[in-house]
Design a protein around this motif. Structure first.
Motif, PDB file in Angstrom:
ATOM      1  N   HIS A 215     -10.641 -46.598 -14.899  1.00 39.13           N
ATOM      2  CA  HIS A 215      -9.848 -46.430 -16.124  1.00 39.13           C
ATOM      3  C   HIS A 215      -8.698 -45.438 -15.969  1.00 39.13           C
ATOM      4  N   ALA A 216      -8.707 -44.655 -14.897  1.00 40.76           N
ATOM      5  CA  ALA A 216      -7.643 -43.669 -14.683  1.00 40.76           C
ATOM      6  C   ALA A 216      -6.372 -44.313 -14.144  1.00 40.76           C
ATOM      7  N   HIS A 217      -6.472 -45.484 -13.565  1.00 43.96           N
ATOM      8  CA  HIS A 217      -5.304 -46.204 -13.034  1.00 43.96           C
ATOM      9  C   HIS A 217      -4.443 -45.317 -12.134  1.00 43.96           C
ATOM     10  N   GLY A 218      -5.098 -44.620 -11.192  1.00 40.46           N
ATOM     11  CA  GLY A 218      -4.377 -43.811 -10.218  1.00 40.46           C
ATOM     12  C   GLY A 218      -4.082 -42.389 -10.644  1.00 40.46           C
ATOM     13  N   ARG A 219      -4.314 -42.059 -11.907  1.00 43.15           N
ATOM     14  CA  ARG A 219      -4.081 -40.683 -12.362  1.00 43.15           C
ATOM     15  C   ARG A 219      -5.301 -39.821 -12.062  1.00 43.15           C
ATOM     16  N   ARG A 220      -5.078 -38.535 -11.912  1.00 39.17           N
ATOM     17  CA  ARG A 220      -6.181 -37.610 -11.667  1.00 39.17           C
ATOM     18  C   ARG A 220      -6.964 -37.412 -12.952  1.00 39.17           C
ATOM     19  N   VAL A 221      -8.287 -37.412 -12.834  1.00 36.86           N
ATOM     20  CA  VAL A 221      -9.174 -37.202 -13.976  1.00 36.86           C
ATOM     21  C   VAL A 221      -9.494 -35.711 -14.062  1.00 36.86           C
ATOM     22  N   ALA A 222      -9.207 -35.099 -15.190  1.00 37.13           N
ATOM     23  CA  ALA A 222      -9.457 -33.673 -15.380  1.00 37.13           C
ATOM     24  C   ALA A 222     -10.806 -33.408 -16.050  1.00 37.13           C
ATOM     25  N   ARG A 223     -11.252 -34.370 -16.884  1.00 37.77           N
ATOM     26  CA  ARG A 223     -12.498 -34.162 -17.640  1.00 37.77           C
ATOM     27  C   ARG A 223     -13.109 -35.518 -17.984  1.00 37.77           C
ATOM     28  N   VAL A 224     -14.435 -35.573 -17.884  1.00 39.51           N
ATOM     29  CA  VAL A 224     -15.194 -36.763 -18.266  1.00 39.51           C
ATOM     30  C   VAL A 224     -16.211 -36.318 -19.315  1.00 39.51           C
ATOM     31  N   GLU A 225     -16.193 -36.981 -20.480  1.00 41.15           N
ATOM     32  CA  GLU A 225     -17.134 -36.652 -21.549  1.00 41.15           C
ATOM     33  C   GLU A 225     -18.181 -37.753 -21.663  1.00 41.15           C
ATOM     34  N   LEU A 226     -19.442 -37.352 -21.713  1.00 40.96           N
ATOM     35  CA  LEU A 226     -20.568 -38.276 -21.788  1.00 40.96           C
ATOM     36  C   LEU A 226     -21.416 -38.022 -23.013  1.00 40.96           C
ATOM     37  N   GLU A 227     -22.061 -39.083 -23.496  1.00 38.41           N
ATOM     38  CA  GLU A 227     -23.141 -38.965 -24.471  1.00 38.41           C
ATOM     39  C   GLU A 227     -24.383 -39.505 -23.785  1.00 38.41           C
ATOM     40  N   VAL A 228     -25.441 -38.692 -23.789  1.00 41.01           N
ATOM     41  CA  VAL A 228     -26.679 -39.068 -23.113  1.00 41.01           C
ATOM     42  C   VAL A 228     -27.845 -38.857 -24.070  1.00 41.01           C
ATOM     43  N   GLY A 229     -28.579 -39.924 -24.344  1.00 38.44           N
ATOM     44  CA  GLY A 229     -29.757 -39.830 -25.193  1.00 38.44           C
ATOM     45  C   GLY A 229     -30.901 -39.131 -24.475  1.00 38.44           C
ATOM     46  N   ARG A 230     -31.700 -38.407 -25.234  1.00 44.79           N
ATOM     47  CA  ARG A 230     -32.812 -37.636 -24.644  1.00 44.79           C
ATOM     48  C   ARG A 230     -33.821 -38.521 -23.934  1.00 44.79           C
ATOM     49  N   LEU A 231     -33.969 -39.772 -24.375  1.00 47.42           N
ATOM     50  CA  LEU A 231     -34.925 -40.664 -23.720  1.00 47.42           C
ATOM     51  C   LEU A 231     -34.490 -41.067 -22.319  1.00 47.42           C
ATOM     52  N   ARG A 232     -33.257 -40.833 -21.953  1.00 48.19           N
ATOM     53  CA  ARG A 232     -32.763 -41.133 -20.599  1.00 48.19           C
ATOM     54  C   ARG A 232     -33.300 -40.139 -19.578  1.00 48.19           C
ATOM     55  N   GLN A 233     -33.821 -39.021 -20.039  1.00 49.42           N
ATOM     56  CA  GLN A 233     -34.427 -37.999 -19.186  1.00 49.42           C
ATOM     57  C   GLN A 233     -33.523 -37.577 -18.036  1.00 49.42           C
ATOM     58  N   VAL A 234     -32.264 -37.321 -18.373  1.00 48.33           N
ATOM     59  CA  VAL A 234     -31.292 -36.864 -17.390  1.00 48.33           C
ATOM     60  C   VAL A 234     -31.368 -35.347 -17.293  1.00 48.33           C
ATOM     61  N   VAL A 235     -31.427 -34.831 -16.076  1.00 45.90           N
ATOM     62  CA  VAL A 235     -31.398 -33.387 -15.841  1.00 45.90           C
ATOM     63  C   VAL A 235     -29.925 -33.009 -15.662  1.00 45.90           C
ATOM     64  N   PRO A 236     -29.346 -32.290 -16.634  1.00 47.97           N
ATOM     65  CA  PRO A 236     -27.907 -31.997 -16.582  1.00 47.97           C
ATOM     66  C   PRO A 236     -27.431 -31.358 -15.281  1.00 47.97           C
ATOM     67  N   GLU A 237     -28.183 -30.412 -14.742  1.00 47.85           N
ATOM     68  CA  GLU A 237     -27.785 -29.740 -13.503  1.00 47.85           C
ATOM     69  C   GLU A 237     -27.782 -30.710 -12.327  1.00 47.85           C
ATOM     70  N   ALA A 238     -28.767 -31.598 -12.273  1.00 50.54           N
ATOM     71  CA  ALA A 238     -28.835 -32.590 -11.196  1.00 50.54           C
ATOM     72  C   ALA A 238     -27.687 -33.586 -11.322  1.00 50.54           C
ATOM     73  N   LEU A 239     -27.353 -33.976 -12.553  1.00 50.73           N
ATOM     74  CA  LEU A 239     -26.246 -34.900 -12.767  1.00 50.73           C
ATOM     75  C   LEU A 239     -24.924 -34.251 -12.362  1.00 50.73           C
ATOM     76  N   ALA A 240     -24.722 -33.000 -12.719  1.00 49.99           N
ATOM     77  CA  ALA A 240     -23.494 -32.295 -12.371  1.00 49.99           C
ATOM     78  C   ALA A 240     -23.337 -32.190 -10.856  1.00 49.99           C
ATOM     79  N   PHE A 241     -24.433 -31.883 -10.157  1.00 51.28           N
ATOM     80  CA  PHE A 241     -24.396 -31.784  -8.699  1.00 51.28           C
ATOM     81  C   PHE A 241     -24.064 -33.136  -8.079  1.00 51.28           C
ATOM     82  N   ALA A 242     -24.729 -34.183  -8.535  1.00 48.56           N
ATOM     83  CA  ALA A 242     -24.494 -35.531  -8.019  1.00 48.56           C
ATOM     84  C   ALA A 242     -23.071 -35.997  -8.331  1.00 48.56           C
ATOM     85  N   PHE A 243     -22.572 -35.636  -9.508  1.00 48.26           N
ATOM     86  CA  PHE A 243     -21.211 -35.998  -9.907  1.00 48.26           C
ATOM     87  C   PHE A 243     -20.198 -35.396  -8.937  1.00 48.26           C
ATOM     88  N   GLU A 244     -20.374 -34.139  -8.581  1.00 47.16           N
ATOM     89  CA  GLU A 244     -19.464 -33.491  -7.630  1.00 47.16           C
ATOM     90  C   GLU A 244     -19.480 -34.205  -6.290  1.00 47.16           C
TER      91      GLU A 244
END
Length: 118
Positions: free
Chosen positions: A17-46
């Motif tokens: 969706h960036a079409h070649g532009r640099r992405v500065a920020r990505v905003e997510l909505e995550v439901g609690r039932l997804r059982q996502v560990v925010p720190e693990a997601l941030a590490f994997a995202f990097e």
């Protein structure tokens, strides 16, 4: 660690969706039932973002609570703990109306296209 697969999907969506532009920020909505560990997601995202137009982007995560609608008494309530039951009547015949989401809701992009990035 399902966070790695989720992070890969986030980076692919943001890059597309960036079409070649640099992405500065990505905003997510995550439901609690997804059982996502925010720190693990941030590490994997990097890790997944390295070498892409998403590299260095801020990952902003909003955790959404679990909301239920009881088929028995009609009550709508927020789930605080297990079991998944109506807060009013204790019935188990409920529909989850919120809490299973996982979506990219916004991207903050820079105006200038990145040269040589994927």
């Amino acid at each position: 660690m399902h966070e790695l697969a989720l992070a890969d999907a986030i980076v692919r969506i943001a890059s597309e969706h960036a079409h070649g532009r640099r992405v500065a920020r990505v905003e997510l909505e995550v439901g609690r039932l997804r059982q996502v560990v925010p720190e693990a997601l941030a590490f994997a995202f990097e890790l997944c973002a390295e070498g892409t137009t998403v590299a260095g982007a801020e990952l902003a995560l909003e955790e959404l609570p679990v909301r239920l609608a009881c088929r028995g008494c009609g009550e709508s309530s927020e789930l605080d703990a297990l079991p998944v039951a109506c807060a009013r009547c204790g019935g188990f015949e409920v529909d989850v109306t919120q809490g299973e989401e996982f979506r990219v809701v916004a991207l903050e992009l820079e105006e200038v296209e990145c040269v040589g990035s994927k």
